[in-house]
Scaffold this motif. Structure first.
Motif, PDB file in Angstrom:
ATOM      1  N   ASP A  19      43.687  49.438  49.589  1.00 11.10           N
ATOM      2  CA  ASP A  19      43.704  48.792  48.277  1.00 11.10           C
ATOM      3  C   ASP A  19      44.502  47.494  48.396  1.00 11.10           C
ATOM      4  OD1 ASP A  19      42.277  50.815  47.138  1.00 11.10           O
ATOM      5  OD2 ASP A  19      43.988  51.805  46.207  1.00 11.10           O
ATOM      6  N   ASN A  20      43.967  46.441  47.808  1.00 15.29           N
ATOM      7  CA  ASN A  20      44.581  45.123  47.936  1.00 15.29           C
ATOM      8  C   ASN A  20      45.552  44.868  46.789  1.00 15.29           C
ATOM      9  OD1 ASN A  20      45.248  42.515  48.568  1.00 15.29           O
ATOM     10  ND2 ASN A  20      43.217  41.665  48.196  1.00 15.29           N
ATOM     11  N   GLN A  21      46.844  44.955  47.103  1.00 18.10           N
ATOM     12  CA  GLN A  21      47.869  44.733  46.083  1.00 18.10           C
ATOM     13  C   GLN A  21      47.972  43.273  45.670  1.00 18.10           C
ATOM     14  OE1 GLN A  21      49.470  47.409  44.612  1.00 18.10           O
ATOM     15  NE2 GLN A  21      47.848  48.362  45.835  1.00 18.10           N
ATOM     16  N   TYR A  22      47.218  42.410  46.356  1.00 15.07           N
ATOM     17  CA  TYR A  22      47.267  40.975  46.062  1.00 15.07           C
ATOM     18  C   TYR A  22      45.935  40.488  45.508  1.00 15.07           C
ATOM     19  CZ  TYR A  22      51.085  42.031  49.183  1.00 15.07           C
ATOM     20  OH  TYR A  22      52.166  42.628  49.758  1.00 15.07           O
ATOM     21  N   SER A  23      45.169  41.416  44.945  1.00 15.56           N
ATOM     22  CA  SER A  23      43.889  41.069  44.329  1.00 15.56           C
ATOM     23  C   SER A  23      44.114  40.278  43.043  1.00 15.56           C
ATOM     24  CB  SER A  23      43.097  42.341  44.023  1.00 15.56           C
ATOM     25  OG  SER A  23      41.905  42.041  43.323  1.00 15.56           O
ATOM     26  N   LEU A  24      43.119  39.458  42.700  1.00 10.06           N
ATOM     27  CA  LEU A  24      43.134  38.719  41.434  1.00 10.06           C
ATOM     28  C   LEU A  24      42.379  39.446  40.329  1.00 10.06           C
ATOM     29  CD1 LEU A  24      42.540  34.996  42.502  1.00 10.06           C
ATOM     30  CD2 LEU A  24      44.616  35.969  41.491  1.00 10.06           C
ATOM     31  N   LEU A  25      42.009  40.706  40.574  1.00 16.15           N
ATOM     32  CA  LEU A  25      41.186  41.414  39.601  1.00 16.15           C
ATOM     33  C   LEU A  25      41.920  41.649  38.282  1.00 16.15           C
ATOM     34  CD1 LEU A  25      38.358  42.579  39.309  1.00 16.15           C
ATOM     35  CD2 LEU A  25      39.197  44.742  40.243  1.00 16.15           C
ATOM     36  N   ASP A  26      43.241  41.570  38.293  1.00 21.34           N
ATOM     37  CA  ASP A  26      43.967  41.693  37.029  1.00 21.34           C
ATOM     38  C   ASP A  26      43.934  40.413  36.213  1.00 21.34           C
ATOM     39  OD1 ASP A  26      45.492  40.400  38.944  1.00 21.34           O
ATOM     40  OD2 ASP A  26      47.401  41.173  38.209  1.00 21.34           O
ATOM     41  N   LYS A  27      43.437  39.321  36.827  1.00 19.53           N
ATOM     42  CA  LYS A  27      43.360  38.029  36.140  1.00 19.53           C
ATOM     43  C   LYS A  27      41.929  37.606  35.826  1.00 19.53           C
ATOM     44  CE  LYS A  27      47.793  37.422  36.468  1.00 19.53           C
ATOM     45  NZ  LYS A  27      48.648  37.534  35.281  1.00 19.53           N
ATOM     46  N   THR A  28      40.986  38.025  36.657  1.00 20.86           N
ATOM     47  CA  THR A  28      39.618  37.511  36.548  1.00 20.86           C
ATOM     48  C   THR A  28      38.643  38.480  37.190  1.00 20.86           C
ATOM     49  OG1 THR A  28      38.141  35.705  37.260  1.00 20.86           O
ATOM     50  CG2 THR A  28      39.995  36.210  38.691  1.00 20.86           C
ATOM     51  N   ASP A  29      37.426  38.518  36.669  1.00 18.71           N
ATOM     52  CA  ASP A  29      36.353  39.190  37.395  1.00 18.71           C
ATOM     53  C   ASP A  29      36.003  38.348  38.615  1.00 18.71           C
ATOM     54  OD1 ASP A  29      36.267  41.219  35.519  1.00 18.71           O
ATOM     55  OD2 ASP A  29      34.633  40.315  34.366  1.00 18.71           O
ATOM     56  N   LEU A  30      35.482  38.990  39.649  1.00 16.31           N
ATOM     57  CA  LEU A  30      35.242  38.336  40.936  1.00 16.31           C
ATOM     58  C   LEU A  30      33.800  38.556  41.364  1.00 16.31           C
ATOM     59  CD1 LEU A  30      38.480  39.687  42.667  1.00 16.31           C
ATOM     60  CD2 LEU A  30      38.166  37.368  41.774  1.00 16.31           C
ATOM     61  N   VAL A  31      33.114  37.475  41.760  1.00 18.38           N
ATOM     62  CA  VAL A  31      31.729  37.569  42.222  1.00 18.38           C
ATOM     63  C   VAL A  31      31.648  36.883  43.586  1.00 18.38           C
ATOM     64  CG1 VAL A  31      29.305  37.117  41.703  1.00 18.38           C
ATOM     65  CG2 VAL A  31      30.949  37.446  39.827  1.00 18.38           C
ATOM     66  N   PHE A  32      31.486  37.676  44.646  1.00 16.65           N
ATOM     67  CA  PHE A  32      31.358  37.145  46.002  1.00 16.65           C
ATOM     68  C   PHE A  32      29.884  36.920  46.302  1.00 16.65           C
ATOM     69  CE2 PHE A  32      35.355  39.389  45.843  1.00 16.65           C
ATOM     70  CZ  PHE A  32      36.224  38.570  46.571  1.00 16.65           C
ATOM     71  N   VAL A  33      29.529  35.711  46.712  1.00 17.58           N
ATOM     72  CA  VAL A  33      28.129  35.303  46.827  1.00 17.58           C
ATOM     73  C   VAL A  33      27.831  34.859  48.255  1.00 17.58           C
ATOM     74  CG1 VAL A  33      26.305  33.882  45.816  1.00 17.58           C
ATOM     75  CG2 VAL A  33      28.368  34.407  44.470  1.00 17.58           C
ATOM     76  N   ASP A  34      26.691  35.322  48.793  1.00 16.37           N
ATOM     77  CA  ASP A  34      26.245  34.912  50.124  1.00 16.37           C
ATOM     78  C   ASP A  34      25.197  33.817  50.016  1.00 16.37           C
ATOM     79  OD1 ASP A  34      27.877  36.725  51.382  1.00 16.37           O
ATOM     80  OD2 ASP A  34      26.336  38.280  51.546  1.00 16.37           O
ATOM     81  N   ALA A  35      25.404  32.716  50.747  1.00 13.74           N
ATOM     82  CA  ALA A  35      24.416  31.639  50.778  1.00 13.74           C
ATOM     83  C   ALA A  35      23.115  32.141  51.386  1.00 13.74           C
ATOM     84  CB  ALA A  35      24.957  30.464  51.591  1.00 13.74           C
ATOM     85  N   VAL A  36      22.007  31.529  50.997  1.00 14.98           N
ATOM     86  CA  VAL A  36      20.705  31.924  51.530  1.00 14.98           C
ATOM     87  C   VAL A  36      20.685  31.683  53.043  1.00 14.98           C
ATOM     88  CG1 VAL A  36      18.224  31.437  51.530  1.00 14.98           C
ATOM     89  CG2 VAL A  36      19.502  31.512  49.368  1.00 14.98           C
ATOM     90  N   GLY A  37      20.214  32.695  53.768  1.00 11.91           N
ATOM     91  CA  GLY A  37      20.228  32.666  55.232  1.00 11.91           C
ATOM     92  C   GLY A  37      21.383  33.450  55.810  1.00 11.91           C
ATOM     93  N   GLY A  71      51.716  48.179  38.838  1.00 11.88           N
ATOM     94  CA  GLY A  71      51.961  49.362  38.025  1.00 11.88           C
ATOM     95  C   GLY A  71      50.907  49.657  36.992  1.00 11.88           C
ATOM     96  N   ARG A  72      49.867  48.832  36.894  1.00  9.98           N
ATOM     97  CA  ARG A  72      48.804  49.047  35.910  1.00  9.98           C
ATOM     98  C   ARG A  72      47.524  49.471  36.604  1.00  9.98           C
ATOM     99  NH1 ARG A  72      44.619  46.211  33.077  1.00  9.98           N
ATOM    100  NH2 ARG A  72      44.919  44.246  34.221  1.00  9.98           N
ATOM    101  N   ALA A  73      46.899  50.511  36.107  1.00 12.66           N
ATOM    102  CA  ALA A  73      45.636  50.982  36.663  1.00 12.66           C
ATOM    103  C   ALA A  73      44.497  50.111  36.130  1.00 12.66           C
ATOM    104  CB  ALA A  73      45.399  52.436  36.295  1.00 12.66           C
TER     105      ALA A  73
END
Length: 517
Positions: free
Chosen positions: A148-166, A63-65
């Protein structure tokens, strides 16, 4: 797999050194970091500029934007001489308008392989969007649907998805080659440098920090938490999704893997209604199987060739009752049924095979008589959806433009992977065991919390083996309570079962709240 393990662990087991002699600990003094690249690069790769593409979005959670900024970009890594040797691609989601940006939690997420990009966690788990699949049925061809992902953790934490080299858009630069990153410790070093660079550029040194890795990403996380601790960057929490912390157990002559697999076989037989007398409660049933596995079954296997025929018959009958496999088949396998054989045998009467990463998935094989499956339906059933949806999302929503090709899986990386690992006390292992690294980080940072998420139907990283590793870290009793477990009716990619994803979100909400209290 997902590609953190699909294709990948099968190749690992085929390519890693498995002789028992290779498992010995080699005592050696701490070596300095190797100089990067000059010995194996005849020409230099141009040093690219760091680049970012930013866009603004809104996600409604409970319920929160939640207004957030999506940043797709690259950061350069410097070697020990201060020269760039790698460029790592990431996508960061940061909430806008928070009261204190400096103390907002930030979580770094990645898949494993080794040789898998982060798009699997990115498009399926706790990010702001997710791709819909037909799991556990195979997902068909495009178009695919992003929601839209209703089960995202974005309301708790910022998220950084990282790709390994290669993988992804991450590449060696300058005089470096993939050899500078293709190894247990080389990979840890690169992620350590990326996180240090990210929190410096984005002024996040004072933010609570979490690591969330899947599959080989848990191997990375366990050691990375300790490496960051040594660099003055203590973590608040480590989230292990489908865990592998000890590659030595896959060596011939070691029975731990068969013991560790048994409760997973039982859970899968329960799911497919293959138990002669199906119990009413799965949880209590698995407790019973655990007790048998660590007791009579482990004792029987420890006797090896000295086990009597009468004992073997009794154990085979019990294994049959717990797994749905014919007792005669269990005896012919010397009481040691490999996961690939289990996947072929359990539904042989229906001429169906099971998925390795998620045994809820079924498929048909080239014939019904073979010993092992010809493919993994839990890999082929979802890969197209994840890869296709991510490429479309990258171009349309993130607006990231590049001439590079995004590599979901770097198939050649694992073949040249250096599996040696130097432990915190300086021993060099021929195959990585990193539960000790995680324990070292917990002793030095007694407030570090660990959450272990386990799929009950995962044959790539069985939950009973994870329990064993995390309960054998020689922790003080007060530290043991810092390790929590979650169990889900899903496979390796827990989030493919949306109900399991919902449960995972609730568990992680509680984990973040307790950790940050």
């Amino acid at each position: 797999m997902h590609r953190s393990f699909p294709f990948i662990l099968a190749v690992v087991l085929a390519t890693m050194p498995l002789a028992i002699n290779d498992l010995c600990f080699a005592q050696a003094p701490q070596k300095p970091e190797p100089q990067t690249g000059t010995a194996h690069a005849e020409s230099e790769t141009a040093i690219p500029e760091e680049k970012v593409s930013t866009s603004e979005h809104v996600l409604t959670l409970n319920g929160r934007a939640v207004k957030y900024l999506a940043t797709a970009g690259t950061l350069l890594l410097n070697d020990e001489s201060g020269k760039p040797y790698g460029s790592m691609f990431y996508v960061a989601y940061t909430e806008k308008g928070v009261q204190d940006e400096k103390t907002r939690p930030v979580t770094f997420l990645y898949n494993g392989g080794p040789g898998a990009a982060s798009l699997w966690l990115h498009m399926g788990s706790v990010g702001p969007v997710r791709v819909e699949t037909d799991s556990p049925q195979p997902t068909g061809p495009p178009p695919y649907r992003l929601v839209d992902n209703q089960y995202s953790l974005l309301d708790k934490t910022d998220l950084v998805f990282v790709d390994a080299v290669g993988t992804g858009f991450s590449r060696p630069v300058g005089k470096a080659t993939e050899k500078d990153f293709a190894g247990v410790d080389q990979d840890i070093r690169a992620f350590d440098r990326f996180i240090t660079r990210y929190i410096t550029v984005n002024e996040r040194w004072n933010s609570p920090k979490f690591l969330m890795g899947e599959s080989y990403g848990t191997t990375r996380s366990a050691a990375l938490a300790d490496a960051l601790q040594g660099d003055g960057i203590p973590c608040n929490g480590v989230i292990l999704v489908s865990t592998i912390l000890n590659y030595g157990i896959h060596s011939p002559g070691f029975d731990e893997r068969f013991i560790g697999n048994l409760p997973s076989y039982a859970a899968i037989a329960y799911y497919h209604n293959k138990l002669p007398q199906k119990p009413s409660d799965l949880k209590s049933f698995l407790e019973e199987v655990r007790a048998f596995a660590r007791g009579p079954y482990a004792d029987a296997l420890s006797q090896g060739d000295n086990l009597s025929k009468q004992q073997a018959d009794a154990i085979a009958a019990k294994v049959s009752a717990y797994t749905g496999l014919p007792a005669q088949y269990v005896k012919e396998a010397n009481l040691r049924v490999d996961p690939s054989r289990f996947r072929k045998e359990l539904l042989r009467g229906e001429e169906e095979i099971l998925g390795r990463y998620d045994a809820r998935f079924e498929g048909t094989d080239v014939d019904a008589a073979g010993e092992t499956p010809g493919y993994d339906p839990s890999d082929t059933g979802i890969s197209g959806a994840f890869v296709g949806a991510f490429h479309d999302y990258l171009a349309r929503d993130l607006r990231y433009e590049t001439k590079e090709t995004y590599l979901p899986v770097a198939r050649d990386v694992i073949r040249s992977w250096e599996w040696k690992h130097r432990t915190p006390n300086g021993d060099e292992l021929q195959l990585p065991y990193v539960a000790g690294d995680l324990a070292d980080a917990m002793r030095k940072n007694p407030k570090l919390k660990v959450f272990s998420a386990n799929g009950l139907f995962d044959l790539a990283t069985p939950f009973f083996l994870t329990e064993f590793d995390l309960s054998h870290m020689n922790l003080d009793p007060k530290l043991r309570q810092n390790v929590q477990f979650g169990y889900y009716p899903a496979g390796h990619m827990i989030y493919l079962n949306v109900e399991a994803l919902k449960q995972l979100k609730n568990d992680l909400d509680g984990f973040y709240a307790a950790t940050l209290h």
